[in-house]
Write an enzyme that holds these catalytic residues in place. Structure first.
Site, mmCIF file in Angstrom:
data_model
loop_
_atom_site.group_PDB
_atom_site.id
_atom_site.type_symbol
_atom_site.label_atom_id
_atom_site.label_comp_id
_atom_site.label_asym_id
_atom_site.label_seq_id
_atom_site.Cartn_x
_atom_site.Cartn_y
_atom_site.Cartn_z
ATOM 1 C CB VAL A 167 22.378 23.553 104.495
ATOM 2 C CG1 VAL A 167 22.442 24.668 105.544
ATOM 3 C CG2 VAL A 167 21.190 23.766 103.566
ATOM 4 C CG ASP A 217 37.670 20.364 110.252
ATOM 5 O OD1 ASP A 217 37.214 21.478 109.897
ATOM 6 O OD2 ASP A 217 38.743 20.218 110.859
ATOM 7 C CG ASN A 266 24.423 28.640 108.197
ATOM 8 O OD1 ASN A 266 24.003 29.749 108.511
ATOM 9 N ND2 ASN A 266 24.561 27.654 109.077
ATOM 10 C CE LYS A 308 39.186 25.013 92.687
ATOM 11 N NZ LYS A 308 39.441 25.729 91.422
ATOM 12 C CE1 TYR A 340 31.114 35.874 112.416
ATOM 13 C CE2 TYR A 340 30.369 38.142 112.636
ATOM 14 C CZ TYR A 340 30.097 36.807 112.395
ATOM 15 O OH TYR A 340 28.811 36.419 112.131
ATOM 16 C CE LYS A 348 29.884 35.901 108.948
ATOM 17 N NZ LYS A 348 29.284 34.730 108.260
#
Length: 259
Positions: free
Chosen positions: A12, A63, A90, A124, A161, A165
């Protein structure tokens, strides 16, 4: 605790708070072992302490905008648990409501990198692991992307953004289409307004005209999404009981998009 995801291994991203932590809780409660990733070391440490009471959890502070970190993250899961079965993309950050005519290109690159490129890179390397010869159990796996109502609407965020999305929907459908016969599923949830820490991204400045447009549309929103319940939906979607779900764009916005 259920056994819905017993013997499954999950990653996650952006798991130190908000929806990422809620999803991790649900995965752990369903029996999965979970590797949680976040860039915020303090929040990650606190999340690890809380989540460890629920099941097998391992944390990595990284990161993920650094290309090598995404491959290293998948490798870390395989090194620790022997395989990877589930990837939850997420990690994300909200933009400042800035339309394309005013957006700084460096800022555009940052938002696209966090909200889209990380998911592409993680996918990937997850797909490569899902198809690795000799991996324990059958080949295949599940990718669950966390999208947004902004992937269906145009006025609720800025250009960067909103574009990221929308593109995440395309990445989801492409992955589902290309690997459907190879045991790999990819789905995306499209949450509406949630009580998460994503909005900390714009507390230090916003594009006022863009914000005014977005906030004018908030009045249509029927309700705020409960992230604990949403986490449980994600766990089910990633389970073998939902093996018929592939390429699904799941509106999880309390009916906002339907208006």
């Amino acid at each position: 605790m259920s056994n819905l995801l017993a013997s499954k291994v999950a990653i996650v991203t952006g798991a130190a708070g908000g929806l990422g932590k809620a999803i991790t809780k649900a995965l752990l409660n369903a029996g999965a072992a979970v590797l949680i990733i976040d860039i915020n070391a303090t929040m990650l440490k606190e999340a690890k302490a809380e989540l460890s009471t629920l099941g097998e959890v391992h944390d990595i502070c990284a990161d993920l905008t650094q290309a090598a970190a995404t491959q290293d993250t998948v490798k870390a899961a395989v090194d620790k648990y022997g395989k990877l079965d589930i990837l939850i993309n997420n990690a994300g950050v909200m933009d400042t409501f800035t339309p394309i005519g005013d957006v700084e290109l460096d800022y555009w690159d940052r938002i696209i990198s966090i909200d889209l490129t990380i998911a592409a890179r993680m996918s990937k390397f997850a797909v490569q692991e899902f198809l690795r010869p000799g991996r324990p159990g059958p080949q295949g796996g599940v990718i669950l992307n966390v999208g947004s109502i902004n992937g269906l609407r145009g006025g609720l965020a800025g250009a960067a953004y909103t574009t990221a999305k929308h593109a995440l929907v395309g990445l989801t459908r492409s992955t589902a289409a290309h690997y459907a016969t190879k045991g790999i599923r990819a789905n995306i949830i499209m949450p509406g307004l949630m009580e998460t820490n994503i909005r900390t991204a714009y507390v230090n400045g916003v594009h006022e005209e863009g914000k005014t447009l977005a906030f004018s549309l908030l009045g249509q929103n029927p309700a705020t999404v409960n992230i604990e319940k949403l986490g449980k939906l994600v766990a089910f979607t990633c389970s073998d009981d939902a093996d018929y779900l592939n390429g699904a764009i799941i509106s999880t916005d309390c009916g906002w998009q339907a208006i």
